[in-house]
Write a protein that holds these residues in place. Structure first.
Motif, PDB file in Angstrom:
ATOM      1  N   ARG A 159       3.724  29.606   5.460  1.00 50.09           N
ATOM      2  CA  ARG A 159       4.345  29.113   4.222  1.00 50.09           C
ATOM      3  C   ARG A 159       4.014  27.624   4.082  1.00 50.09           C
ATOM      4  N   PRO A 160       2.835  27.315   3.573  1.00 48.79           N
ATOM      5  CA  PRO A 160       2.424  25.906   3.465  1.00 48.79           C
ATOM      6  C   PRO A 160       3.318  25.150   2.478  1.00 48.79           C
ATOM      7  N   PRO A 161       3.458  23.853   2.656  1.00 50.26           N
ATOM      8  CA  PRO A 161       4.279  23.065   1.730  1.00 50.26           C
ATOM      9  C   PRO A 161       3.675  23.024   0.334  1.00 50.26           C
ATOM     10  N   ARG A 162       4.545  23.006  -0.668  1.00 46.89           N
ATOM     11  CA  ARG A 162       4.060  22.919  -2.044  1.00 46.89           C
ATOM     12  C   ARG A 162       3.470  21.542  -2.329  1.00 46.89           C
ATOM     13  N   HIS A 163       4.055  20.502  -1.770  1.00 47.20           N
ATOM     14  CA  HIS A 163       3.605  19.134  -2.003  1.00 47.20           C
ATOM     15  C   HIS A 163       2.914  18.608  -0.742  1.00 47.20           C
ATOM     16  N   VAL A 164       1.755  17.978  -0.918  1.00 48.05           N
ATOM     17  CA  VAL A 164       1.050  17.311   0.184  1.00 48.05           C
ATOM     18  C   VAL A 164       0.710  15.902  -0.286  1.00 48.05           C
ATOM     19  N   LEU A 165       1.140  14.930   0.497  1.00 47.59           N
ATOM     20  CA  LEU A 165       1.021  13.534   0.113  1.00 47.59           C
ATOM     21  C   LEU A 165       0.536  12.741   1.322  1.00 47.59           C
ATOM     22  N   PHE A 166      -0.638  12.139   1.220  1.00 44.79           N
ATOM     23  CA  PHE A 166      -1.084  11.293   2.329  1.00 44.79           C
ATOM     24  C   PHE A 166      -1.607   9.965   1.813  1.00 44.79           C
ATOM     25  N   ASN A 167      -1.541   8.961   2.672  1.00 47.75           N
ATOM     26  CA  ASN A 167      -1.802   7.590   2.265  1.00 47.75           C
ATOM     27  C   ASN A 167      -2.532   6.857   3.390  1.00 47.75           C
ATOM     28  N   LEU A 168      -3.169   5.750   3.027  1.00 46.33           N
ATOM     29  CA  LEU A 168      -3.823   4.860   3.993  1.00 46.33           C
ATOM     30  C   LEU A 168      -4.772   5.642   4.904  1.00 46.33           C
ATOM     31  N   THR A 169      -5.679   6.384   4.276  1.00 41.39           N
ATOM     32  CA  THR A 169      -6.573   7.285   4.998  1.00 41.39           C
ATOM     33  C   THR A 169      -8.030   6.890   4.751  1.00 41.39           C
ATOM     34  N   PRO A 170      -8.846   6.744   5.803  1.00 42.35           N
ATOM     35  CA  PRO A 170     -10.259   6.418   5.614  1.00 42.35           C
ATOM     36  C   PRO A 170     -11.053   7.655   5.182  1.00 42.35           C
ATOM     37  N   CYS A 199       0.813  -1.217   0.000  1.00 42.06           N
ATOM     38  CA  CYS A 199       0.000   0.000   0.000  1.00 42.06           C
ATOM     39  C   CYS A 199       0.849   1.271   0.000  1.00 42.06           C
ATOM     40  N   ASP A 200       2.168   1.153   0.172  1.00 42.46           N
ATOM     41  CA  ASP A 200       3.039   2.323   0.243  1.00 42.46           C
ATOM     42  C   ASP A 200       3.640   2.730  -1.102  1.00 42.46           C
ATOM     43  N   TYR A 201       3.522   1.901  -2.128  1.00 47.99           N
ATOM     44  CA  TYR A 201       4.290   2.146  -3.348  1.00 47.99           C
ATOM     45  C   TYR A 201       3.856   3.401  -4.092  1.00 47.99           C
ATOM     46  N   ALA A 202       2.558   3.688  -4.131  1.00 43.78           N
ATOM     47  CA  ALA A 202       2.117   4.911  -4.808  1.00 43.78           C
ATOM     48  C   ALA A 202       2.670   6.149  -4.106  1.00 43.78           C
TER      49      ALA A 202
END
Length: 292
Positions: free
Chosen positions: A204-215, A97-100
């Protein structure tokens, strides 16, 4: 199900048997009598981390319910020394589930992201696990925020295991300010604030936001309680339309999303609140907030 019977079954068999029991409890004519029994079962240490109870309108309401259900064996907090010992196997491997998430992290690093803020990153699970497969560029700064006892264990672990010397820990999630990328894997559901609420606080929010395994629910958000074997904690389920709208208002563009069918959520006695998959999302934002 007796303790002696449980000892004869493996974890998968116990989970399937428990689901059969729960389905039977929810049958018409049985549910009213079964609810008190389920409440009693929920207050025992679970055999798996997918045991849920109730539907609540806010984190505060869910926290009060957790405190009412908590016991000496199951406190209403995850800030425990035992929590720091969970998931150690993930330090040595990457789950399917982490590969993406790992793919998009590598792309962001290639675009120049160096300051990584790992929200709910435990003792550095993604840092160590992903680092076995990714060549983190020189100058990478990886900062983890989690509950105090977990971070304490993370600092101790890093003394002997962080060979790159790039990992450190932040006591305040607002230290995500100025990061290039915010990553979170399987943690947003445990926070007492939402991801958009945190991003809105940052100058100064991050340019990239990446989250995973979230209901995420297809239409609506709510809170439930999760029995984590070591604690009972509020558990956030966001509505997808509301989350996407909030991210757009903050200037973020959805670049990708993926479904994780290996995880589901079922809240007994609350039809319409279950989800048949978890999700991952990747967003980007121009530094001036104008979008792409």
């Amino acid at each position: 199900m007796s303790e002696s019977t449980e000892g004869l079954l493996n974890e998968g068999q116990r989970a399937r048997l428990m689901r059969v029991v729960l389905d039977a409890m929810e049958l018409p004519g049985v549910a009213m009598l079964a609810r008190p029994l389920y409440r009693h079962l929920f207050r025992r240490p679970a055999r798996a981390d997918n045991f849920y109870y109730g539907v609540f309108g806010s984190h505060d309401e869910a926290q009060r319910a957790a405190q009412a259900l908590s016991t000496s064996r199951l406190p209403a907090t995850y800030d425990l020394a035992e929590a720091a010992r969970k998931y150690r196997a993930q330090l040595q491997q990457v789950r399917s589930c982490d590969y993406a998430a790992m793919f998009w992290l590598e792309r962001a690093l290639a675009e120049g992201a160096r300051k990584i803020f790992d929200l709910g990153g435990h003792i550095g699970l993604a840092y160590y696990g992903f680092g076995r497969y990714l060549d983190l560029p020189r100058g990478t700064d990886w900062c983890v925020h989690d509950v105090p006892q977990v971070m304490r264990a993370g600092r101790e672990w890093a003394r002997d295991h962080d060979l790159r010397g790039a990992l450190h820990f932040a006591d305040d999630p607002a230290q995500a300010d100025g990061s290039d990328l915010l990553i979170s894997s399987g943690a947003l559901q445990y926070l007492d604030y939402s991801l958009p609420q945190l991003l809105q606080r940052l100058r100064r929010p991050p340019r990239h936001v990446l989250f995973n395994l979230t209901p995420l629910h297809p239409t609506r958000g709510y809170f439930t309680l999760q029995n984590l074997r070591i604690a009972i904690c509020p558990y956030r389920v966001e509505g997808i339309p509301q989350l996407l709208a909030a991210m757009r208002e903050l200037g973020y563009i959805e670049r990708d999303h993926w479904s994780l069918h290996e995880r589901q959520l079922h809240v007994p006695f609350h039809p319409g609140h279950g989800i048949d998959r978890y999700y991952g999302f990747y967003f980007t934002r121009e530094s001036d907030g104008s979008g792409e």
